[in-house]
Design a protein around this motif. Structure first.
Motif, PDB file in Angstrom:
ATOM      1  N   UNK A  75      11.780 -86.175 -15.097  1.00  0.00           N
ATOM      2  CA  UNK A  75      11.685 -87.416 -14.331  1.00  0.00           C
ATOM      3  C   UNK A  75      12.642 -87.348 -13.156  1.00  0.00           C
ATOM      4  N   UNK A  76      12.149 -87.716 -11.985  1.00  0.00           N
ATOM      5  CA  UNK A  76      12.954 -87.649 -10.767  1.00  0.00           C
ATOM      6  C   UNK A  76      14.158 -88.573 -10.832  1.00  0.00           C
ATOM      7  N   UNK A  98      11.996 -95.947  -6.852  1.00  0.00           N
ATOM      8  CA  UNK A  98      10.998 -97.014  -6.792  1.00  0.00           C
ATOM      9  C   UNK A  98       9.669 -96.654  -7.450  1.00  0.00           C
ATOM     10  N   UNK A  99       9.429 -95.376  -7.723  1.00  0.00           N
ATOM     11  CA  UNK A  99       8.181 -94.919  -8.336  1.00  0.00           C
ATOM     12  C   UNK A  99       8.502 -94.050  -9.546  1.00  0.00           C
ATOM     13  N   UNK A 100       7.515 -93.835 -10.395  1.00  0.00           N
ATOM     14  CA  UNK A 100       7.672 -92.887 -11.502  1.00  0.00           C
ATOM     15  C   UNK A 100       7.250 -91.512 -10.996  1.00  0.00           C
ATOM     16  N   UNK A 101       8.230 -90.685 -10.691  1.00  0.00           N
ATOM     17  CA  UNK A 101       7.999 -89.342 -10.154  1.00  0.00           C
ATOM     18  C   UNK A 101       8.508 -88.334 -11.183  1.00  0.00           C
ATOM     19  N   UNK A 102       7.769 -87.231 -11.328  1.00  0.00           N
ATOM     20  CA  UNK A 102       8.256 -86.149 -12.171  1.00  0.00           C
ATOM     21  C   UNK A 102       8.043 -84.827 -11.439  1.00  0.00           C
ATOM     22  N   UNK A 126       3.094 -88.110  -9.253  1.00  0.00           N
ATOM     23  CA  UNK A 126       3.280 -89.558  -9.281  1.00  0.00           C
ATOM     24  C   UNK A 126       2.517 -90.120 -10.468  1.00  0.00           C
ATOM     25  N   UNK A 127       3.142 -91.036 -11.220  1.00  0.00           N
ATOM     26  CA  UNK A 127       2.478 -91.622 -12.382  1.00  0.00           C
ATOM     27  C   UNK A 127       1.382 -92.572 -11.945  1.00  0.00           C
ATOM     28  N   UNK A 128       0.236 -92.481 -12.623  1.00  0.00           N
ATOM     29  CA  UNK A 128      -0.912 -93.333 -12.345  1.00  0.00           C
ATOM     30  C   UNK A 128      -1.314 -94.021 -13.647  1.00  0.00           C
ATOM     31  N   UNK A 129      -0.873 -95.276 -13.813  1.00  0.00           N
ATOM     32  CA  UNK A 129      -1.209 -96.028 -15.021  1.00  0.00           C
ATOM     33  C   UNK A 129      -2.636 -96.539 -14.927  1.00  0.00           C
ATOM     34  N   UNK A 130      -3.404 -96.501 -16.026  1.00  0.00           N
ATOM     35  CA  UNK A 130      -4.777 -96.995 -15.985  1.00  0.00           C
ATOM     36  C   UNK A 130      -4.855 -98.515 -15.821  1.00  0.00           C
ATOM     37  N   UNK A 131      -3.818 -99.211 -16.108  1.00  0.00           N
ATOM     38  CA  UNK A 131      -3.776-100.663 -15.982  1.00  0.00           C
ATOM     39  C   UNK A 131      -2.346-101.113 -16.184  1.00  0.00           C
ATOM     40  N   UNK A 132      -2.178-102.375 -16.459  1.00  0.00           N
ATOM     41  CA  UNK A 132      -0.838-102.876 -16.717  1.00  0.00           C
ATOM     42  C   UNK A 132      -0.345-102.370 -18.062  1.00  0.00           C
ATOM     43  N   UNK A 133       0.897-101.991 -18.111  1.00  0.00           N
ATOM     44  CA  UNK A 133       1.503-101.559 -19.372  1.00  0.00           C
ATOM     45  C   UNK A 133       1.964-102.804 -20.127  1.00  0.00           C
ATOM     46  N   UNK A 134       1.402-103.026 -21.309  1.00  0.00           N
ATOM     47  CA  UNK A 134       1.734-104.214 -22.099  1.00  0.00           C
ATOM     48  C   UNK A 134       2.921-103.918 -22.999  1.00  0.00           C
ATOM     49  N   UNK A 163      -1.702 -91.204 -16.550  1.00  0.00           N
ATOM     50  CA  UNK A 163      -2.225 -90.101 -15.754  1.00  0.00           C
ATOM     51  C   UNK A 163      -1.213 -89.757 -14.673  1.00  0.00           C
ATOM     52  N   UNK A 164      -1.359 -88.597 -14.102  1.00  0.00           N
ATOM     53  CA  UNK A 164      -0.428 -88.168 -13.061  1.00  0.00           C
ATOM     54  C   UNK A 164      -1.209 -87.658 -11.874  1.00  0.00           C
TER      55      UNK A 164
END
Length: 185
Positions: A75-76, A98-102, A126-134, A163-164
């Motif tokens: 993780x960055x 500010x972003x989820x970077x790895x 860059x992290x790509x979430x399929x929707x909101x994380x609950x 996803x990334x």
């Protein structure tokens, strides 16, 4: 002074040294691959792994026959983590804040006459979430207006894996790695 201004001033003093990790503009860039004039393969290999450890990357696979060293994703590091050196420069450090970077690195060591060629490839995603994380604590409580459901995914975390998105190569990290490797010999 207002509290908001004092907070921003304090943050700028705390973040300032962390963002100064990029080399000055006058430093010559290292070629990729770089030639290391050391004939002993084991010394070059161990030094390449040591420099990866300086960035806090964990080596996941080493193949001396193929000449490759691969690391796990890391993780960055953000602005409040100046002791981690994987985010090179102000722009990368702010982006990782500010972003989820790895990132992950692939180092290739190739024997040549009179030394070794060492090339590096730093991949950034860059992290790509399929929707909101609950993942809020409120989602794990029982609702009185709905019948009881035994869905433990709400408690454990998100139901679908993240996803990334590949952002390409991280050239400042590659250049910094090669400069450190050359400087270590």
């Amino acid at each position: 002074m207002s509290g908001r201004f004092q907070g921003l001033l304090l943050l700028s003093f705390a973040v300032g040294p962390a963002c100064q990790l990029a080399p000055p503009g006058g430093v010559a860039q290292a070629t990729n691959p770089v030639f290391i004039p050391v004939g002993h393969t084991e010394a070059v290999w161990e030094r390449a792994v040591d420099v990866l450890h300086d960035y806090h990357f964990l080596v996941v696979r080493e193949n001396k026959l193929d000449g490759t060293i691969e690391t796990e994703y890391r993780v960055g590091s953000g602005v409040l983590e100046p002791w981690h050196h994987d985010s090179i420069g102000t722009e990368n450090r702010l982006e990782s804040t500010l972003q989820s970077i790895r990132r992950r690195m692939i180092v290739t060591v190739t024997p040549a006459e009179g030394g070794h060629w060492v090339s590096v490839e730093a991949l950034k995603e860059l992290e790509d979430l399929p929707g909101l994380a609950a993942n809020s604590p409120g989602a794990a409580t029982f609702q009185e207006s709905q019948p009881l459901q035994r869905n433990l995914d709400v408690v454990v975390g998100q139901t679908a894996p993240s996803g990334w998105i590949l952002l390409g190569r991280d050239l400042p990290l590659e250049q910094d790695y090669l400069r450190r490797l050359q400087g270590s010999f």
